[in-house]
Design a protein around this motif. Structure first.
Motif, short mmCIF file in Angstrom:
data_model
loop_
_atom_site.label_atom_id
_atom_site.label_comp_id
_atom_site.label_asym_id
_atom_site.label_seq_id
_atom_site.Cartn_x
_atom_site.Cartn_y
_atom_site.Cartn_z
N GLU A 143 -6.46 -37.29 8.31
CA GLU A 143 -7.18 -36.58 9.37
C GLU A 143 -6.41 -36.62 10.69
O GLU A 143 -6.44 -35.67 11.46
CB GLU A 143 -8.59 -37.18 9.54
N SER A 144 -5.69 -37.71 10.93
CA SER A 144 -4.93 -37.84 12.18
C SER A 144 -3.78 -36.81 12.27
O SER A 144 -3.28 -36.54 13.35
CB SER A 144 -4.35 -39.26 12.31
N GLU A 145 -3.41 -36.23 11.14
CA GLU A 145 -2.36 -35.22 11.11
C GLU A 145 -2.91 -33.83 10.77
O GLU A 145 -2.17 -32.96 10.34
CB GLU A 145 -1.28 -35.61 10.10
N ARG A 146 -4.20 -33.64 10.99
CA ARG A 146 -4.85 -32.38 10.63
C ARG A 146 -4.13 -31.16 11.21
O ARG A 146 -3.92 -30.16 10.52
CB ARG A 146 -6.31 -32.41 11.11
N GLU A 147 -3.74 -31.23 12.47
CA GLU A 147 -3.09 -30.09 13.11
C GLU A 147 -1.78 -29.71 12.41
O GLU A 147 -1.51 -28.52 12.20
CB GLU A 147 -2.83 -30.39 14.59
N VAL A 148 -1.00 -30.68 12.02
CA VAL A 148 0.26 -30.41 11.30
C VAL A 148 -0.05 -29.73 9.96
O VAL A 148 0.58 -28.73 9.60
CB VAL A 148 1.08 -31.70 11.09
N PHE A 149 -1.02 -30.27 9.22
CA PHE A 149 -1.36 -29.69 7.92
C PHE A 149 -1.95 -28.29 8.08
O PHE A 149 -1.60 -27.38 7.31
CB PHE A 149 -2.33 -30.60 7.16
N MET A 150 -2.81 -28.08 9.06
CA MET A 150 -3.39 -26.74 9.28
C MET A 150 -2.31 -25.74 9.67
O MET A 150 -2.21 -24.66 9.08
CB MET A 150 -4.49 -26.79 10.36
N ASN A 151 -1.50 -26.09 10.67
CA ASN A 151 -0.46 -25.16 11.13
C ASN A 151 0.56 -24.89 10.04
O ASN A 151 0.99 -23.74 9.86
CB ASN A 151 0.22 -25.70 12.39
N GLY A 152 0.98 -25.92 9.31
CA GLY A 152 1.93 -25.72 8.21
C GLY A 152 1.36 -24.80 7.15
O GLY A 152 2.05 -23.93 6.62
N THR A 153 0.07 -24.97 6.85
CA THR A 153 -0.58 -24.12 5.86
C THR A 153 -0.66 -22.67 6.35
O THR A 153 -0.36 -21.74 5.59
CB THR A 153 -1.99 -24.66 5.53
N TYR A 154 -1.03 -22.47 7.61
CA TYR A 154 -1.07 -21.10 8.15
C TYR A 154 0.32 -20.46 8.14
O TYR A 154 0.45 -19.26 7.83
CB TYR A 154 -1.66 -21.09 9.56
N LEU A 155 1.35 -21.21 8.44
CA LEU A 155 2.72 -20.66 8.40
C LEU A 155 3.10 -20.25 6.98
O LEU A 155 3.73 -19.20 6.77
CB LEU A 155 3.72 -21.67 8.96
N ILE A 156 2.72 -21.06 6.02
CA ILE A 156 3.01 -20.71 4.62
C ILE A 156 2.26 -19.44 4.22
O ILE A 156 2.81 -18.55 3.59
CB ILE A 156 2.64 -21.88 3.68
N LEU A 157 0.98 -19.37 4.60
CA LEU A 157 0.19 -18.18 4.27
C LEU A 157 0.77 -16.94 4.94
O LEU A 157 0.86 -15.87 4.30
CB LEU A 157 -1.27 -18.38 4.67
N ASP A 158 1.15 -17.04 6.21
CA ASP A 158 1.80 -15.92 6.90
C ASP A 158 3.03 -15.44 6.13
O ASP A 158 3.25 -14.24 5.99
CB ASP A 158 2.26 -16.33 8.30
N THR A 159 3.81 -16.37 5.64
CA THR A 159 5.04 -16.02 4.93
C THR A 159 4.72 -15.36 3.59
O THR A 159 5.31 -14.35 3.23
CB THR A 159 5.93 -17.26 4.72
N ILE A 160 3.79 -15.93 2.84
CA ILE A 160 3.50 -15.41 1.50
C ILE A 160 2.79 -14.06 1.56
O ILE A 160 3.19 -13.10 0.91
CB ILE A 160 2.66 -16.42 0.68
N ILE A 161 1.70 -13.98 2.34
CA ILE A 161 0.87 -12.76 2.30
C ILE A 161 1.00 -11.89 3.55
O ILE A 161 0.45 -10.79 3.59
CB ILE A 161 -0.62 -13.10 2.06
#
Length: 170
Positions: free
Chosen positions: A109-127
């Motif tokens: 949970e302390s790294e939520r922002e990194v995981f959220m932003n990394g996930t959004y960047l991956i989604l932007d790239t894929i779709i």
């Protein structure tokens, strides 16, 4: 680049650009982006529709889908779409909504922002930016459940197919 960004921000301070393309291509891509913020999509569309044609440039509205076959280093973590899983969710309130939990075995949970932003960047790239903003109704990041085998999970590299399936169900 700074001068171009200053001029772009005179048009709308909430849109940005990327320049790229393959080194062997004759054309360079200029991508105009709202960084996924739907409120500024109309500005991106207007600007790119008014752009003149240039022999060696492609002016593109929104980050286009690039597919899979990559990994992303972000915030000191490596995000690999072939290894990241997601659990599709179904809303009783809106069964046509597209939602899912993205699971990470080392999520904190302390790294939520990194995981959220990394996930959004991956989604932007894929779709692509537009699909990421308009097609996904809910996305969250969680620690991979210990009983993950009991879930109907998929790899994030299959997210485009999942979205298409859900859109066709509705």
């Amino acid at each position: 680049m700074d001068e171009f960004l200053d001029e772009l921000h005179k048009f709308n301070k909430n849109i940005y650009f990327e320049i790229g393309g393959h080194p062997e291509d004759e054309k360079v891509e200029l991508i105009i982006s709202a960084e996924g913020n739907v409120e500024y999509f109309a500005s991106v569309e207007k600007l790119t529709s008014l752009a003149p044609e240039f022999k060696n440039w492609d002016i593109i509205a929104f980050k286009p889908p690039m597919g899979t076959g990559f990994s992303l280093d972000y915030g000191g973590r490596v995000f690999n779409p072939e290894e990241i899983i997601f659990i599709p969710l179904v809303s009783k309130k809106d069964p046509t909504a597209i939602g899912f939990n993205v699971c990470y075995p080392d999520y904190e949970e302390s790294e939520r922002e990194v995981f959220m932003n990394g996930t959004y960047l991956i989604l932007d790239t894929i779709i692509g930016e537009k699909s990421n903003a308009l097609d996904i109704d809910y996305m969250n990041v969680i620690k991979t459940p210990e009983n993950i085998g009991e879930y109907d999970f998929r790899h994030i590299s299959d997210i485009a197919e999942f979205i298409e399936e859900r859109k066709n169900e509705g």
